[in-house]
Design a protein around this motif. Structure first.
Motif, short mmCIF file in Angstrom:
data_model
loop_
_atom_site.label_atom_id
_atom_site.label_comp_id
_atom_site.label_asym_id
_atom_site.label_seq_id
_atom_site.Cartn_x
_atom_site.Cartn_y
_atom_site.Cartn_z
N SER A 44 36.63 28.91 46.34
CA SER A 44 36.34 29.83 47.43
C SER A 44 35.93 31.22 46.94
O SER A 44 35.61 32.09 47.74
N GLY A 45 35.97 31.43 45.62
CA GLY A 45 35.55 32.71 45.06
C GLY A 45 36.65 33.75 45.01
O GLY A 45 36.41 34.90 44.66
N LYS A 46 37.88 33.39 45.34
CA LYS A 46 39.00 34.34 45.32
C LYS A 46 39.58 34.53 43.93
O LYS A 46 40.28 35.49 43.67
N LEU A 47 39.30 33.59 43.04
CA LEU A 47 39.87 33.61 41.71
C LEU A 47 38.79 33.27 40.70
O LEU A 47 38.00 32.34 40.91
N VAL A 93 45.46 39.39 32.46
CA VAL A 93 44.22 39.67 33.18
C VAL A 93 44.39 39.26 34.64
O VAL A 93 44.86 38.15 34.93
N ASP A 94 44.00 40.15 35.53
CA ASP A 94 44.01 39.85 36.96
C ASP A 94 42.95 38.79 37.22
O ASP A 94 41.76 39.01 36.95
N GLY A 95 43.36 37.65 37.72
CA GLY A 95 42.44 36.54 37.96
C GLY A 95 41.48 36.77 39.11
O GLY A 95 40.49 36.06 39.24
N HIS A 96 41.75 37.78 39.94
CA HIS A 96 40.88 38.07 41.07
C HIS A 96 39.75 39.01 40.68
O HIS A 96 38.61 38.80 41.05
N SER A 97 40.09 40.03 39.89
CA SER A 97 39.09 41.05 39.53
C SER A 97 38.56 40.89 38.11
O SER A 97 37.49 41.42 37.79
N GLY A 98 39.31 40.23 37.25
CA GLY A 98 38.91 40.11 35.84
C GLY A 98 39.33 41.31 35.01
O GLY A 98 39.02 41.37 33.82
N GLN A 99 40.06 42.25 35.59
CA GLN A 99 40.51 43.45 34.88
C GLN A 99 41.71 43.14 34.00
O GLN A 99 42.63 42.45 34.42
#
Length: 106
Positions: A44-47, A93-99
């Motif tokens: 769904s593009g959330k992760l 790493v935040d799996g939603h933003s990649g930060q």
């Protein structure tokens, strides 16, 4: 021809074996549910997929051997593990933003 006693003890063993395959332990069931949640979130593009996270982090880890990752599905955080000069390094790493949100080790 097998005798009846052998058949009587063999059949319950087969039934138990099949039941063990059909009914996973609670931990296995939970892990399967987490994998399904992660897959659905990626679809769904959330992760972000782990490969994308790896492609962002690995180039910055000069001289470190990549050991793999863990994933916290509740928090959506990937923890990548590296080894450099005998020291373990964890990169969160935040799996939603990649930060990159945390790092420990040298």
């Amino acid at each position: 021809m097998p005798n009846r006693m052998m058949m009587k003890s063999f059949i319950p063993a087969v039934v138990v074996g099949v039941a063990a395959l059909l009914f996973a332990s609670p931990a296995e069931a939970q892990r399967r549910d987490e994998h399904r949640e992660v897959f659905d979130a990626m679809r769904s593009g959330k992760l972000l997929p782990v490969r994308e996270i790896e492609n962002r982090v690995l180039p910055s880890m000069n001289g470190a051997q990549y050991l793999g990752f863990d994933f916290d599905s509740g928090a959506g955080i990937y923890t990548l593990k590296f080894l450099r000069n005998g020291n373990v390094i964890w990169v969160e790493v935040d799996g939603h933003s990649g930060q990159v949100i945390g790092r420990s080790g040298r």
